[in-house]
Write a protein that holds these residues in place. Sequence first.
Motif, PDB file in Angstrom:
ATOM      1  N   ARG A  80       0.858  -1.176   0.000  1.00 54.64           N
ATOM      2  CA  ARG A  80       0.000   0.000   0.000  1.00 54.64           C
ATOM      3  C   ARG A  80       0.901   1.235   0.000  1.00 54.64           C
ATOM      4  N   HIS A  81       0.504   2.225  -0.793  1.00 57.11           N
ATOM      5  CA  HIS A  81       1.217   3.500  -0.850  1.00 57.11           C
ATOM      6  C   HIS A  81       0.364   4.555  -0.145  1.00 57.11           C
ATOM      7  N   TRP A  82       0.969   5.275   0.774  1.00 60.04           N
ATOM      8  CA  TRP A  82       0.271   6.319   1.512  1.00 60.04           C
ATOM      9  C   TRP A  82       0.997   7.636   1.265  1.00 60.04           C
ATOM     10  N   LEU A  83       0.312   8.576   0.614  1.00 61.53           N
ATOM     11  CA  LEU A  83       0.895   9.880   0.320  1.00 61.53           C
ATOM     12  C   LEU A  83       0.332  10.927   1.267  1.00 61.53           C
ATOM     13  N   GLY A  84       1.199  11.814   1.727  1.00 62.65           N
ATOM     14  CA  GLY A  84       0.778  12.896   2.611  1.00 62.65           C
ATOM     15  C   GLY A  84       1.726  14.066   2.501  1.00 62.65           C
ATOM     16  N   MET A  85       1.461  15.075   3.296  1.00 64.44           N
ATOM     17  CA  MET A  85       2.276  16.292   3.319  1.00 64.44           C
ATOM     18  C   MET A  85       2.412  16.866   1.907  1.00 64.44           C
ATOM     19  N   LEU A  86       1.311  16.869   1.183  1.00 69.45           N
ATOM     20  CA  LEU A  86       1.275  17.285  -0.212  1.00 69.45           C
ATOM     21  C   LEU A  86       1.407  18.797  -0.346  1.00 69.45           C
ATOM     22  N   ASP A  87       2.283  19.214  -1.250  1.00 71.79           N
ATOM     23  CA  ASP A  87       2.447  20.622  -1.614  1.00 71.79           C
ATOM     24  C   ASP A  87       2.266  20.717  -3.118  1.00 71.79           C
ATOM     25  N   VAL A  88       1.438  21.636  -3.569  1.00 78.77           N
ATOM     26  CA  VAL A  88       1.087  21.756  -4.985  1.00 78.77           C
ATOM     27  C   VAL A  88       1.325  23.189  -5.436  1.00 78.77           C
ATOM     28  N   ASP A  89       1.924  23.346  -6.616  1.00 80.92           N
ATOM     29  CA  ASP A  89       2.187  24.675  -7.150  1.00 80.92           C
ATOM     30  C   ASP A  89       2.036  24.651  -8.662  1.00 80.92           C
ATOM     31  N   THR A  90       1.356  25.655  -9.207  1.00 83.07           N
ATOM     32  CA  THR A  90       1.252  25.788 -10.656  1.00 83.07           C
ATOM     33  C   THR A  90       2.440  26.594 -11.154  1.00 83.07           C
ATOM     34  N   ARG A  91       3.102  26.076 -12.171  1.00 83.39           N
ATOM     35  CA  ARG A  91       4.261  26.758 -12.754  1.00 83.39           C
ATOM     36  C   ARG A  91       3.818  27.654 -13.900  1.00 83.39           C
ATOM     37  N   SER A  92       4.691  28.541 -14.300  1.00 84.96           N
ATOM     38  CA  SER A  92       4.357  29.515 -15.344  1.00 84.96           C
ATOM     39  C   SER A  92       4.042  28.863 -16.687  1.00 84.96           C
ATOM     40  N   ASP A  93       4.563  27.649 -16.931  1.00 84.09           N
ATOM     41  CA  ASP A  93       4.285  26.960 -18.196  1.00 84.09           C
ATOM     42  C   ASP A  93       2.973  26.165 -18.156  1.00 84.09           C
ATOM     43  N   GLY A  94       2.235  26.272 -17.033  1.00 81.71           N
ATOM     44  CA  GLY A  94       0.956  25.586 -16.918  1.00 81.71           C
ATOM     45  C   GLY A  94       1.047  24.212 -16.295  1.00 81.71           C
ATOM     46  N   TYR A 101       5.283  13.325   0.680  1.00 81.80           N
ATOM     47  CA  TYR A 101       5.952  12.221   1.337  1.00 81.80           C
ATOM     48  C   TYR A 101       5.143  10.975   1.009  1.00 81.80           C
ATOM     49  N   ALA A 102       5.818   9.873   0.756  1.00 82.06           N
ATOM     50  CA  ALA A 102       5.131   8.626   0.453  1.00 82.06           C
ATOM     51  C   ALA A 102       5.712   7.516   1.321  1.00 82.06           C
ATOM     52  N   LEU A 103       4.828   6.861   2.032  1.00 86.56           N
ATOM     53  CA  LEU A 103       5.207   5.670   2.782  1.00 86.56           C
ATOM     54  C   LEU A 103       4.730   4.466   1.997  1.00 86.56           C
ATOM     55  N   VAL A 104       5.585   3.476   1.867  1.00 90.55           N
ATOM     56  CA  VAL A 104       5.217   2.229   1.225  1.00 90.55           C
ATOM     57  C   VAL A 104       5.146   1.186   2.332  1.00 90.55           C
ATOM     58  N   ILE A 105       3.961   0.623   2.510  1.00 88.02           N
ATOM     59  CA  ILE A 105       3.696  -0.318   3.588  1.00 88.02           C
ATOM     60  C   ILE A 105       3.583  -1.715   2.996  1.00 88.02           C
ATOM     61  N   SER A 106       4.279  -2.667   3.575  1.00 88.21           N
ATOM     62  CA  SER A 106       4.228  -4.067   3.138  1.00 88.21           C
ATOM     63  C   SER A 106       3.579  -4.915   4.213  1.00 88.21           C
ATOM     64  N   CYS A 121       8.298  12.123  -3.033  1.00 90.28           N
ATOM     65  CA  CYS A 121       7.873  11.994  -4.428  1.00 90.28           C
ATOM     66  C   CYS A 121       7.680  13.397  -5.002  1.00 90.28           C
ATOM     67  N   ALA A 122       8.378  13.702  -6.081  1.00 89.54           N
ATOM     68  CA  ALA A 122       8.262  14.999  -6.744  1.00 89.54           C
ATOM     69  C   ALA A 122       7.818  14.762  -8.176  1.00 89.54           C
TER      70      ALA A 122
END
Length: 145
Positions: A80-94, A101-106, A121-122
Amino acid sequence: MALPPLAPQSAQLYLAVQRFYARQMQLLDDGKADEWAATFTEDAMFAANARPEPVRGRADIAAGARQAIEQLAHDGLVRRHWLGMLDVDTRSDGTVFARSYALVISTPKGGQAAIHVSTVCADVLVRDGDDLLVRSRHVTRDDLV
């Protein structure tokens, strides 16, 4: 200090990116390699500091996912992949830059779940009609930094 309110557009984009990742990671975790790979552009690049070279192109990304899914099934593991602490930004090129941060749980069959790896993860995301697609992904495992 009070933060300024988010503009409605940025809140909508943030929610769209969260929904995109929820759908994308569930496809991978459900073993749907081709559907997961379809969330990347045809010419996408997937790089990770755990691999010597990036994987280029949707077809090769799908092949790598199929191989990983088969290996997990052989090993009797659920991922299972758990993503959090998400930051989002629109760049000038659209394009949209998303960092999380992504935790991979087995979880072994009949066993205890454990964190397999912790990563950053970027992604560079592009719009495809009403959807988003990954143009490039860079995954940095914390244990290999």
